[in-house]
Design a protein around this motif. Structure first.
Motif, PDB file in Angstrom:
ATOM      1  N   TRP A 283       0.838  -1.205   0.000  1.00  0.00           N
ATOM      2  CA  TRP A 283       0.000   0.000   0.000  1.00  0.00           C
ATOM      3  C   TRP A 283       0.873   1.255   0.000  1.00  0.00           C
ATOM      4  CZ3 TRP A 283      -5.322   0.833  -0.053  1.00  0.00           C
ATOM      5  CH2 TRP A 283      -5.778   2.086   0.357  1.00  0.00           C
ATOM      6  N   SER A 318      -9.328  -7.341  -6.129  1.00  0.00           N
ATOM      7  CA  SER A 318      -9.054  -6.643  -4.880  1.00  0.00           C
ATOM      8  C   SER A 318      -7.929  -5.633  -5.053  1.00  0.00           C
ATOM      9  CB  SER A 318      -8.690  -7.667  -3.798  1.00  0.00           C
ATOM     10  OG  SER A 318      -8.437  -7.035  -2.564  1.00  0.00           O
ATOM     11  N   TRP A 319      -6.884  -6.030  -5.770  1.00  0.00           N
ATOM     12  CA  TRP A 319      -5.774  -5.103  -6.054  1.00  0.00           C
ATOM     13  C   TRP A 319      -6.281  -3.885  -6.811  1.00  0.00           C
ATOM     14  CZ3 TRP A 319      -0.229  -6.980  -7.421  1.00  0.00           C
ATOM     15  CH2 TRP A 319       0.241  -7.834  -6.411  1.00  0.00           C
ATOM     16  N   GLN A 321      -9.275  -2.548  -6.908  1.00  0.00           N
ATOM     17  CA  GLN A 321     -10.079  -1.654  -6.078  1.00  0.00           C
ATOM     18  C   GLN A 321      -9.196  -0.857  -5.123  1.00  0.00           C
ATOM     19  OE1 GLN A 321     -13.466  -3.520  -4.251  1.00  0.00           O
ATOM     20  NE2 GLN A 321     -13.767  -1.871  -2.770  1.00  0.00           N
ATOM     21  N   ALA A 322      -8.201  -1.512  -4.555  1.00  0.00           N
ATOM     22  CA  ALA A 322      -7.308  -0.828  -3.622  1.00  0.00           C
ATOM     23  C   ALA A 322      -6.506   0.257  -4.327  1.00  0.00           C
ATOM     24  CB  ALA A 322      -6.372  -1.842  -2.962  1.00  0.00           C
ATOM     25  N   SER A 325      -8.568   3.239  -5.457  1.00  0.00           N
ATOM     26  CA  SER A 325      -9.013   4.091  -4.354  1.00  0.00           C
ATOM     27  C   SER A 325      -7.988   5.167  -4.002  1.00  0.00           C
ATOM     28  CB  SER A 325      -9.294   3.236  -3.112  1.00  0.00           C
ATOM     29  OG  SER A 325      -8.090   2.767  -2.527  1.00  0.00           O
ATOM     30  N   ALA A 360     -11.932   0.745   0.649  1.00  0.00           N
ATOM     31  CA  ALA A 360     -10.647   0.097   0.383  1.00  0.00           C
ATOM     32  C   ALA A 360      -9.736   0.249   1.590  1.00  0.00           C
ATOM     33  CB  ALA A 360      -9.988   0.698  -0.856  1.00  0.00           C
ATOM     34  N   SER A 361      -8.807  -0.694   1.725  1.00  0.00           N
ATOM     35  CA  SER A 361      -7.868  -0.679   2.833  1.00  0.00           C
ATOM     36  C   SER A 361      -6.594  -1.399   2.407  1.00  0.00           C
ATOM     37  CB  SER A 361      -8.478  -1.354   4.065  1.00  0.00           C
ATOM     38  OG  SER A 361      -8.827  -2.700   3.771  1.00  0.00           O
ATOM     39  N   MET A 364      -6.259  -5.162   1.310  1.00  0.00           N
ATOM     40  CA  MET A 364      -6.780  -5.622   0.017  1.00  0.00           C
ATOM     41  C   MET A 364      -5.653  -5.926  -0.961  1.00  0.00           C
ATOM     42  SD  MET A 364     -10.073  -3.096  -0.418  1.00  0.00           S
ATOM     43  CE  MET A 364     -10.666  -3.939  -1.877  1.00  0.00           C
TER      44      MET A 364
END
Length: 409
Positions: A283, A318-319, A321-322, A325, A360-361, A364
């Motif tokens: 992240w 998931s990647w 969306q993260a 975001s 998102a976090s 993810m």
């Protein structure tokens, strides 16, 4: 007979060379895999942020291990992976050139403009509808009052109709573009593409004239790469006047501890994120990439996967969306035989999306290894089938030459 023997000897020699090359490939790949597995085990034992930081600091200061790793990566990249018909470097280069010089950026910006126009038109329609409802409500209230006052009946009948609330001028679409800064990327694109290759090992993009490539790695394999811990990089204010020079990074020191925001056209994570031992670090990498990119810049992410596309589809979703975001929108996604290849465009603040993003976090940005409690390499080897071994071998052929420790929109 003599010719036949020579031919046979040549064949045997070729086979032996192939076997030796494969054995060397396996040995080098083992160094890579072993380091990453060991790093993940250490991180899984962490109990707080201080432990994470300390383990990473120790890892970055283990010069002997990192030097061995860098040498293995360099040999794999230059002696083995270059034999592939199309490497991940080839895909990255082709995708980047299509975006900047092949009409990709132009099409993306045209789509943004159309989306803005549709959004504004819908907003004006809603405002117009609300005004009509308010005026209708006022008319009904006035008629009710007039009906209750018999003295005003004639006045009501003879009153001229109210002027039409709708005014065509109010529905003219403003086609002005979103606010831009002096470092934002527009069309047509001119000059060399400023590219930041994170975890670069030997800076493969430096061999292409169209790129001004800066390679970063905590353990460089040659002098073309700057030593840098990207996770702890200091981000400074951009300097548009410096970026106007032909080579704004010509004076970078051997060890880089800071870089200006919005200074690069492209940031490349080629087989990088999955080798970082925690989702939080992945992240942080993506956050730093977003700040280092100019508006409309491109983040290119390549991650290995020898399985069919659907096997890890949930992870890739998931990647996406993260990463989106953080201020990106996907521009391209391709699943190759052993790779997921993604490219994201950095959007403008306030840019309208096709649809709203869900929450998102950092977690993810997970990889399957995050959920493996035990990583006993010897046990894995015993339990693998011939098919598994073949898949792993093919995946190692696409291992990163760019990490230090390891569909159109």
């Amino acid at each position: 007979m003599f010719t036949t023997c020579e031919s046979a000897d040549a064949t045997v020699g070729s086979v032996m060379a192939t076997i030796e090359g494969r054995e060397e490939h396996i040995r080098l790949a083992g160094i890579i895999k072993g380091l990453h597995a060991d790093l993940r085990k250490k991180f899984k034992k962490c109990t707080d942020a201080d432990d994470f930081e300390q383990i990473w600091k120790e890892h970055c200061s283990d010069t002997d291990t990192l030097r061995q790793y860098a040498d293995a990566m360099h040999h794999l990249a230059t002696d083995h992976w270059t034999r592939l018909p199309e490497t991940r470097i080839d895909w990255c280069r082709k995708t980047i050139l299509e975006y900047f010089h092949g009409g990709g950026l132009k099409k993306a910006l045209e789509k943004v403009s159309r989306r803005i126009q549709v959004h504004r038109a819908k907003k004006l329609q809603r405002e117009y509808s609300d005004r009509r409802k308010k005026d209708t409500s006022k008319d009904e209230q006035r008629d009710q009052n007039v009906g209750n006052d018999s003295e005003n009946v004639d006045l009501c009948i003879s009153a001229p109709s109210l002027p039409e609330v709708y005014d065509e001028a109010t529905c003219v679409i403003d086609t002005d573009t979103l606010p831009t800064t002096s470092v934002d990327i527009g069309v047509p694109f001119r000059g060399r593409i400023r590219l930041l290759d994170v975890g670069s090992c030997y800076n493969p993009f430096a061999g292409f004239e169209e790129f001004l490539s800066i390679g970063l790695d905590i353990s460089p394999a040659n002098s073309k790469v700057h030593r840098c811990d990207f996770l702890n990089l200091e981000l400074t204010d951009p300097d548009p006047s410096a970026l106007s020079k032909d080579d704004p990074f010509g004076g970078l020191p051997d060890t880089v501890s800071q870089l200006p925001r919005q200074s690069f056209h492209v940031v490349v994570f080629s087989l990088l994120l999955e080798y970082l031992p925690s989702a939080g670090q992945r992240w942080t990498c993506c956050c730093n990439a977003h700040q280092l990119l100019a508006g409309n810049g491109l983040l290119v992410v390549v991650t290995p996967d020898s399985h069919k596309q659907h096997r890890n589809a949930a992870m890739i979703k998931s990647w996406r969306q993260a990463i989106e975001s953080l201020g990106f929108v996907r521009w391209r996604y391709v699943k190759l035989d052993h790779l997921h290849c993604l490219a994201f465009r950095k959007i403008h603040v306030g840019e309208v999306r096709d649809k709203e993003l869900g929450p998102a976090s950092p977690d993810m940005l997970y990889i399957p290894q995050d959920f493996h409690e035990d990583e006993d390499a010897d046990a894995e080897v015993v339990s693998r089938s011939d098919t598994d071994i073949e898949d792993i071998s093919k995946t190692f052929e696409e291992l990163p030459a760019c990490w230090d420790s390891d569909e159109d929109d």
